[in-house]
Design a protein around this motif. Structure first.
Motif, mmCIF file in Angstrom:
data_model
loop_
_atom_site.group_PDB
_atom_site.id
_atom_site.type_symbol
_atom_site.label_atom_id
_atom_site.label_comp_id
_atom_site.label_asym_id
_atom_site.label_seq_id
_atom_site.Cartn_x
_atom_site.Cartn_y
_atom_site.Cartn_z
ATOM 1 N N UNK A 72 7.121 9.280 -13.663
ATOM 2 C CA UNK A 72 7.746 7.992 -13.541
ATOM 3 C C UNK A 72 8.872 7.922 -12.743
ATOM 4 N N UNK A 73 9.896 8.901 -12.909
ATOM 5 C CA UNK A 73 11.031 9.021 -11.871
ATOM 6 C C UNK A 73 10.571 9.190 -10.503
ATOM 7 N N UNK A 74 9.696 9.918 -10.215
ATOM 8 C CA UNK A 74 9.402 10.442 -8.870
ATOM 9 C C UNK A 74 8.717 9.082 -7.993
ATOM 10 N N UNK A 75 8.017 8.280 -8.992
ATOM 11 C CA UNK A 75 7.350 7.202 -8.437
ATOM 12 C C UNK A 75 8.178 5.859 -8.439
ATOM 13 N N UNK A 113 5.161 0.809 2.417
ATOM 14 C CA UNK A 113 5.228 0.931 4.013
ATOM 15 C C UNK A 113 4.389 1.429 4.661
ATOM 16 N N UNK A 114 3.176 1.576 3.839
ATOM 17 C CA UNK A 114 1.788 2.112 4.570
ATOM 18 C C UNK A 114 1.124 2.945 3.544
ATOM 19 N N UNK A 115 0.002 3.233 4.017
ATOM 20 C CA UNK A 115 -1.057 3.888 3.113
ATOM 21 C C UNK A 115 -0.907 5.609 3.719
ATOM 22 N N UNK A 116 -1.247 6.270 2.557
ATOM 23 C CA UNK A 116 -1.158 7.873 2.854
ATOM 24 C C UNK A 116 -2.367 8.380 2.074
ATOM 25 N N UNK A 121 3.430 16.143 -4.046
ATOM 26 C CA UNK A 121 3.701 15.352 -2.830
ATOM 27 C C UNK A 121 3.141 14.024 -2.958
ATOM 28 N N UNK A 122 2.188 13.715 -3.693
ATOM 29 C CA UNK A 122 1.783 12.378 -3.825
ATOM 30 C C UNK A 122 2.847 11.481 -4.593
ATOM 31 N N UNK A 123 3.343 12.230 -5.632
ATOM 32 C CA UNK A 123 4.452 11.430 -6.522
ATOM 33 C C UNK A 123 5.569 11.206 -5.537
ATOM 34 N N UNK A 155 6.759 7.538 -4.487
ATOM 35 C CA UNK A 155 8.192 6.934 -4.548
ATOM 36 C C UNK A 155 9.002 6.775 -3.526
ATOM 37 N N UNK A 156 8.655 7.281 -2.366
ATOM 38 C CA UNK A 156 9.156 6.864 -1.150
ATOM 39 C C UNK A 156 8.549 5.426 -0.524
ATOM 40 N N UNK A 157 7.814 4.969 -1.300
ATOM 41 C CA UNK A 157 7.507 3.457 -0.954
ATOM 42 C C UNK A 157 5.928 3.295 -0.471
ATOM 43 N N UNK A 158 5.046 4.329 -0.382
ATOM 44 C CA UNK A 158 3.974 4.278 0.262
ATOM 45 C C UNK A 158 2.845 4.215 -0.707
ATOM 46 N N UNK A 159 1.686 3.761 -0.244
ATOM 47 C CA UNK A 159 0.530 3.406 -1.149
ATOM 48 C C UNK A 159 -0.072 4.781 -1.024
#
Ligand code: B1M
Length: 222
Positions: free
Chosen positions: A92-95, A102-105, A122-124, A128-132
């Motif tokens: 939850x913290x990383x997400x 910002x976009x899809x990954x 890496x996903x988390x 957390x950086x705002x990507x789906x």
């Protein structure tokens, strides 16, 4: 190392998941990685401290022991389970990034490879950086990546590989994706992957860690 962090590291190294877990027998009834991580967070430890000072070094020890044949696959699996039980508290913290995406990954571990702890991290962080994040899981063949790119135009793709043998599959996937979608941005990572290998297979970016992946995506949208 701090007492609670070293206890968490020992739980991951020995595969002690939680209090009720009977494995390893000499730690029966004791708190495991699950409870100790929760306690560490409640006690004010930062999630990145727990990750970088306890969990990741513990997995390195596990890998070294495996190389020296002091432990085998079942013990490695228990260590991975213990690590996952700790990571569920950190997730939850990383997400908790911004809600506006910002976009899809699209991310997956390449064909033949079942390792997912690094990929999940890496996903988390990217989420957390705002990507789906569209996580295709492990043992992902080229066709599945191609289908996902088709369904998600404009997405960036991330490939993870942990085995020297499956790096070859990473190469095949990159080549097929680039053949069909020449403008597609592909990010690669995983313990045996290097910058040199990234250049050789024609991927766009190599990151040795999740933060590098987050930074790469960040500069794509500015
Ligand atoms: Co396996 N395994 N494993 N394993 N395993 C390694 C990778 C190994 C190095 C152990 C060793 O020999 N010392 C070795 C590979 C040797 C090689 O090819 N050079 C190995 C082997 C041989 C195997 C089997 C073949 C064993 C067997 O069956 N005889 C087998 C293969 C199964 C398969 O995939 N087909 C196997 C199985 C397993 C388990 C299933 C038991 C388990 C995985 C459980 C799981 O993932 N759910 C496992 C584990 C746990 C490991 C070690 C001990 C730990 C891996 C890990 O999670 N590390 C590992 C030894 C080691 O790495 N020290 C080992 C922690 C994780 C946070 O790091 O995944 O490197 P990592 O991710 C990092 C970076 O690489 C980076 O960010 C992460 C965070 O910093 N990163 C990216 C990762 N992906 C990225 C993608 C990016 C960017 C960065 O962009 C897209």
């Amino acid at each position: 190392m701090d007492d609670i962090l070293s206890k968490i590291a020992i739980c991951v190294q020995t595969g002690k998941i939680d209090k009720v877990s009977p494995y390893p027998p000499d730690m029966k009834g004791q708190d495991g990685a699950d409870e100790l991580t929760k306690q560490a967070l409640e006690g004010g430890k930062r999630p990145d401290e727990i990750l970088e000072q306890a969990l990741i070094p513990a997995m390195e020890v596990v890998g070294e022991r495996f190389t020296r044949k002091e432990i085998y696959v079942p013990q490695m699996l228990m260590a991975a389970k213990a690590m996952n039980s700790a990571m569920k508290h950190l997730k939850p913290f990383f997400q908790s990034g911004e809600t506006k995406r910002k976009g899809k990954f699209i991310i997956g571990t390449v064909s033949g490879d079942l390792h997912d702890i690094g990929k999940n991290l890496v996903s988390m962080m990217i989420e957390g950086g705002g990507w789906e994040v569209i996580d295709l899981g492990v043992d992902v063949g080229t066709e599945k990546f191609l289908k996902s790119v088709e369904e998600n135009p404009g997405a960036v793709v991330g490939l993870s590989a942990l085995l020297t043998t499956t790096m070859e599959n990473m190469k095949k996937t990159v080549s097929s994706l680039k053949e069909k979608y020449s403008g597609l941005k592909i990010l690669v990572g995983g313990a045996p992957v290097t910058q040199e290998y990234c250049d050789k297979i024609g991927a766009d970016f190599y990151s040795p860690d999740p933060q590098g992946a987050v930074n790469y995506l960040k500069q794509l949208v500015v």
